[in-house]
Design an enzyme around this catalytic site. Structure first.
Site, short mmCIF file in Angstrom:
data_model
loop_
_atom_site.label_atom_id
_atom_site.label_comp_id
_atom_site.label_asym_id
_atom_site.label_seq_id
_atom_site.Cartn_x
_atom_site.Cartn_y
_atom_site.Cartn_z
CB SER A 1 -0.33 -8.30 -0.84
OG SER A 1 -0.90 -8.94 -0.27
CD GLU B 1 -11.35 4.66 1.30
OE1 GLU B 1 -11.13 5.98 0.89
OE2 GLU B 1 -10.47 3.84 0.71
CE LYS C 1 -4.51 -1.32 1.67
NZ LYS C 1 -4.54 -2.94 1.98
C1 LIG Z 1 -5.03 -3.82 1.47
C2 LIG Z 1 -4.46 -5.24 1.33
C3 LIG Z 1 -4.84 -6.24 0.23
C4 LIG Z 1 -5.94 -5.91 -0.66
O1 LIG Z 1 -5.89 -4.81 -1.54
P1 LIG Z 1 -5.43 -4.69 -3.15
O2 LIG Z 1 -5.99 -3.33 -3.42
O3 LIG Z 1 -6.55 -5.62 -3.66
O4 LIG Z 1 -4.18 -4.92 -3.33
C5 LIG Z 1 -4.00 -7.40 -0.03
N1 LIG Z 1 -2.84 -7.59 0.77
C6 LIG Z 1 -2.69 -6.83 1.50
C7 LIG Z 1 -1.41 -7.26 2.53
C8 LIG Z 1 -3.27 -5.59 2.08
O5 LIG Z 1 -2.93 -4.98 3.21
#
Ligand SMILES: *Cc1c(COP(=O)(O)O)cnc(C)c1O
Length: 399
Positions: free
Chosen positions: A373, A106, A84
């Site tokens: 992610s 948000e 993010k």
């Molecule tokens: C917020 C988040 C997601 C989901 O958000 P996307 O916009 O679909 O990438 C996925 N993995 C993590 C670790 C997150 O913090």
């Protein structure tokens, strides 16, 4: 393709005041994206603050176990522990360029709120975060974390007092105070130009994967696998490869307690076309078009829709979307921890689980990249409780 449209998806469904703000944003973004100084500054932020480039790690034991080469794109190693930060640093820099002194956002689980508060602290901007009262109760640690970073967290009590209500409130606040306020959206969702802006700031993930696989393996990957909430880490991973038809683009949606229940968050597998939060896309909704409540063990994946570009990639068959349940994700959370010593976010565990489910489709010559992610430290307590190993409050059941 028409402005801000991905096939028939996307667009700008917004009030007149918001149209003014969106047009101002688009004009600023067009000049910024063509300004080498802006790009250089953004890249410097990623390097010096976020810690990029992130590792592309060859998971040897996992590769041996599955029978083909698996690489992990380690977004979990970024500052704040997820992808993010790539997006919020870009949008915060754009805010500074536009002369805005205040960021608003948000947040559902609090992860995007924390990332935005971090970027605001880094750049000396003020920050207000809108969060459903119900979510504030569930995620009190993240509320405190945002406050620690200097943000003000506002409780939203409308509707179900969760993410979709917080989003509506942030949009209202933006239209009330456009002059000094920049609205930071956390995924590839919302009215144009947000899905495009967020994708452009996240494509660094895919660009790095592409350069490094060409460099190290002299070829492109066979497949890319990522989890989808709104879809930003997946879009950032996929985007630089869309024209490479030989590269499979594979995404996991949160199927919660299963697709045969109403407790899931898998928009493409279980949703239909609608208009919400300023965009036309695919949403989980009831017969009257009311947005349905969503559930996933993963707080980062329980958004009731998906970004419009994903809806389009699904429609034309370029990307594939599969549901993954809580149980499967928890198994994968434990699997990656044991086999590689890497504890993935429960969101990312959905992507790991999906590759394990599809493993028969790959052979020794394949090169598959999973985008991790985020890191799983934030989830350890919840998974321990899910497994009955920890009581609420974090103490072990074993004496
Ligand atoms: C917020 C988040 C997601 C989901 O958000 P996307 O916009 O679909 O990438 C996925 N993995 C993590 C670790 C997150 O913090």
């Amino acid at each position: 393709m028409k402005k801000g449209r991905y096939g028939s998806y996307g667009g700008q469904y917004a009030s007149e005041t918001l149209m003014f703000a969106l047009n101002e944003l688009e004009t600023a973004y067009r000049t910024a994206q063509n300004d080498p100084l802006f790009i250089e500054e953004y890249k410097r932020f990623l390097r010096e603050y976020a810690g990029r480039p992130s590792l592309l790690y060859h998971a040897e034991r996992m590769s041996k176990d599955l029978g083909f080469t698996v690489l992990l794109k380690r977004e979990d190693l970024n500052h704040t522990g997820a992808h993010k930060i790539n997006n919020v640093l870009g949008q915060a820099l754009l805010a500074v360029r536009m002369g805005k002194k205040r960021l608003i956002a948000e947040t559902g689980a609090g992860q995007h709120g924390v990332a935005t508060a971090t970027a605001a602290a880094y750049l000396g901007l003020s920050c207000d975060v809108y969060m459903g009262l119900e979510d504030m109760r569930r995620q009190s640690l993240n509320v405190y974390r945002m406050e620690l970073l200097g943000a003000q967290v506002h409780a939203v009590t409308d509707g179900t007092a969760t993410l979709k209500d917080a989003t509506s409130e942030a949009l209202r606040e933006w239209s009330r105070r456009v002059s000094d306020t920049f609205y930071v959206i956390g995924s590839v969702v919302g009215p144009h130009p947000y899905p495009e802006i967020v994708r452009d700031f996240q494509r660094v993930i895919g660009d790095e994967i592409r350069n490094e696989t060409l460099d190290r393996y002299h070829r492109l990957p066979t497949a890319l696998v990522a989890c989808v909430g709104g879809g930003s880490n997946a879009m950032g991973t996929f985007y630089p490869f869309i024209a490479d038809q030989e590269v499979r683009l594979i995404a996991s949606e949160a199927a919660g307690r299963g697709m045969d229940t109403s407790t899931h968050a898998a928009s493409i597998s279980g949703g239909s076309v609608g208009v919400f939060h300023g965009m036309k896309s695919i949403f989980l909704q009831d017969d009257e078009g009311q947005i349905a409540p969503v559930y996933s063990i993963s707080a980062g994946l329980d958004y009731p829709g998906i970004g419009p570009e994903h809806a389009y990639l699904n429609e034309i068959g370029r990307a594939e979307y599969f549901p993954v349940t809580d149980d499967e994700a928890v198994d994968a959370f434990e699997y990656l921890s044991r086999i590689e010593g890497i504890i993935p976010a429960i969101e990312s565990s959905h992507a790991v689980a999906l590759l394990i489910k599809l493993k028969e489709q790959f052979g020794t010559d394949d090169l598959v990249v999973i985008t991790i992610s985020g890191r799983g430290d934030k989830d350890v307590e919840a998974i321990g409780q899910y497994r009955g190993r920890l009581k609420a409050g974090g103490t072990s059941n074993e004496a």
